[in-house]
Design an enzyme around this catalytic site. Sequence first.
Site, PDB file in Angstrom:
ATOM      1  N   LYS A   4       0.832  -1.195   0.000  1.00  0.00           N
ATOM      2  CA  LYS A   4       0.000   0.000   0.000  1.00  0.00           C
ATOM      3  C   LYS A   4       0.874   1.254   0.000  1.00  0.00           C
ATOM      4  O   LYS A   4       1.995   1.240   0.536  1.00  0.00           O
ATOM      5  CB  LYS A   4      -0.861   0.048   1.269  1.00  0.00           C
ATOM      6  CG  LYS A   4      -1.920  -1.007   1.420  1.00  0.00           C
ATOM      7  CD  LYS A   4      -2.611  -0.842   2.769  1.00  0.00           C
ATOM      8  CE  LYS A   4      -3.651  -1.912   3.019  1.00  0.00           C
ATOM      9  NZ  LYS A   4      -4.848  -1.721   2.164  1.00  0.00           N
ATOM     10  N   ARG A  57     -10.110 -11.579   2.528  1.00  0.00           N
ATOM     11  CA  ARG A  57     -11.013 -12.626   2.045  1.00  0.00           C
ATOM     12  C   ARG A  57     -10.366 -14.008   2.105  1.00  0.00           C
ATOM     13  O   ARG A  57     -11.060 -15.017   2.186  1.00  0.00           O
ATOM     14  CB  ARG A  57     -11.483 -12.283   0.632  1.00  0.00           C
ATOM     15  CG  ARG A  57     -10.392 -12.257  -0.413  1.00  0.00           C
ATOM     16  CD  ARG A  57     -10.786 -11.474  -1.653  1.00  0.00           C
ATOM     17  NE  ARG A  57     -10.876 -10.051  -1.372  1.00  0.00           N
ATOM     18  CZ  ARG A  57     -11.246  -9.141  -2.273  1.00  0.00           C
ATOM     19  NH1 ARG A  57     -11.587  -9.529  -3.503  1.00  0.00           N
ATOM     20  NH2 ARG A  57     -11.297  -7.871  -1.966  1.00  0.00           N
TER      21      ARG A  57
END
Length: 488
Positions: free
Chosen positions: A266, A340
């Site tokens: 990120k 996820r």
Amino acid sequence: MLAIRLIAEPDQLDAVALPMRPGAADDASAAPVPTAVALPAEVADEAAALASMIGLTGRAGEAHRQLRPGSAPARLLLVGIGDGDEPGWRSAGAALARAGKDETHITVALPAGVSAEAVRGLAEGLLLASYRYRLGADAEAPALTGVDLAVAEPEAYQQALEVARTTATMTRLARDLTNTPSSVKNPQWFADQVAAAATDLPGLRLRVREPEELAAEGFGGILAVGGGSASGPRLVELDWQPAEATTHVVLVGKGITFDTGGISIKPVPAMKLMRKDMAGAAAVVAATLGAAALRLPVRITTLAPLAENMVSGAAFRPGDIIRHYGGLTSETTNSDAEGRLVLADALAYAVAELKPDLLIDLATLTGANAIALGTRTGALYSDNDQLADAVLAAVAAAGEAAWRMPLPTDYVEHLGSELADLHSAPTQGAGSVLAALYLREFTGELREKWLHIDMSAPSWCERDDAELTRGATGWGVRGLLRWLATFR
């Protein structure tokens, strides 16, 4: 935490809070609500005159503090309750916590016949808005430590106050867990916090799987995401099983204690607040602890897959194929879509081994949640209309917000992979919807009994707002407890 008592006769009248309702006409000033306890005769008249003079409307959350030198009470706090429903009283409690922060004690003169829901809302607003989290020196801590709620029959409201106190305590716990810096918070630390909290509540069972056990049992998603960190992953399994329970609910919460994005790293601004990426795990754990404290007659098994998504030579790579619990495989081309992967393991385990009646997961899963719904609303997904309606109603009653989103069948094709059973992070389609559809693939025979909430945006608040304080919100704890309380 702020001490709140129910009393019949006030023993302190230095600072008195007087509820104010909107005037009878649209342009009328706020009017004081007749109270159950006797106050000096001039107080109500003075409150009405003051409201007219300064333009108080009585809307929920409006507050004004008035000094009265040489009189009793010496300070008068006028607090708007709006329509007088539970949300209005919750807003009033939050406003009072801030308007009265320089007081040491406040007596709230409640109206005769006030509802239990109003008392609950008022107490929750007081307790949640007075929350503070700080590790450094704090020279501006509120002086307010005690609030008395003056009512005609205190014993009639004791249960409502206890429910409010438990709900606020567990919401504050979720805020604490989420606010804690990741220099302190890693998977083992989180598991230790759960163990410490569960010790105080009889009837809870806890199991914490460490990396060796996760490997032996085939939790490939949790191991892949946590593989790049010196702090190994964990899977917390917390079980509340009262004898009278007839329904078994499994709650799953994403627990990424820090998210660098992994090799798909990120940018710094996006990484700064990634200590909050375990807010889903904090919410489901705190809700389960709350259910145990309230002795709710529903069995709850909570799963918190915990990992730190770091960059190292051991980190999983874009393009890796991950084998999840139960055997399904995922091709991952973006290591920043890691939540996820750990949820997939936990969902598959819940279906195969726990076989619950209902399955719910909460996760700070996508930034697309905020783009679609803003910063206060969670995105809810389910193929079960009855379950979705029940959870939405509970979330709204608790003062949180969620909106049901679609699970379109034409998006499923985007989950296809040439190498694996599923592509975990397709680049086509709506991000939050695709993440939900991916998770649904791991719900097996419970597909019609599953519900997912993407709550990344509402898990954090940039400024004080009603009962929320800047930082972690504990979103989901209040809504889950309301919903769990419907199983009788």
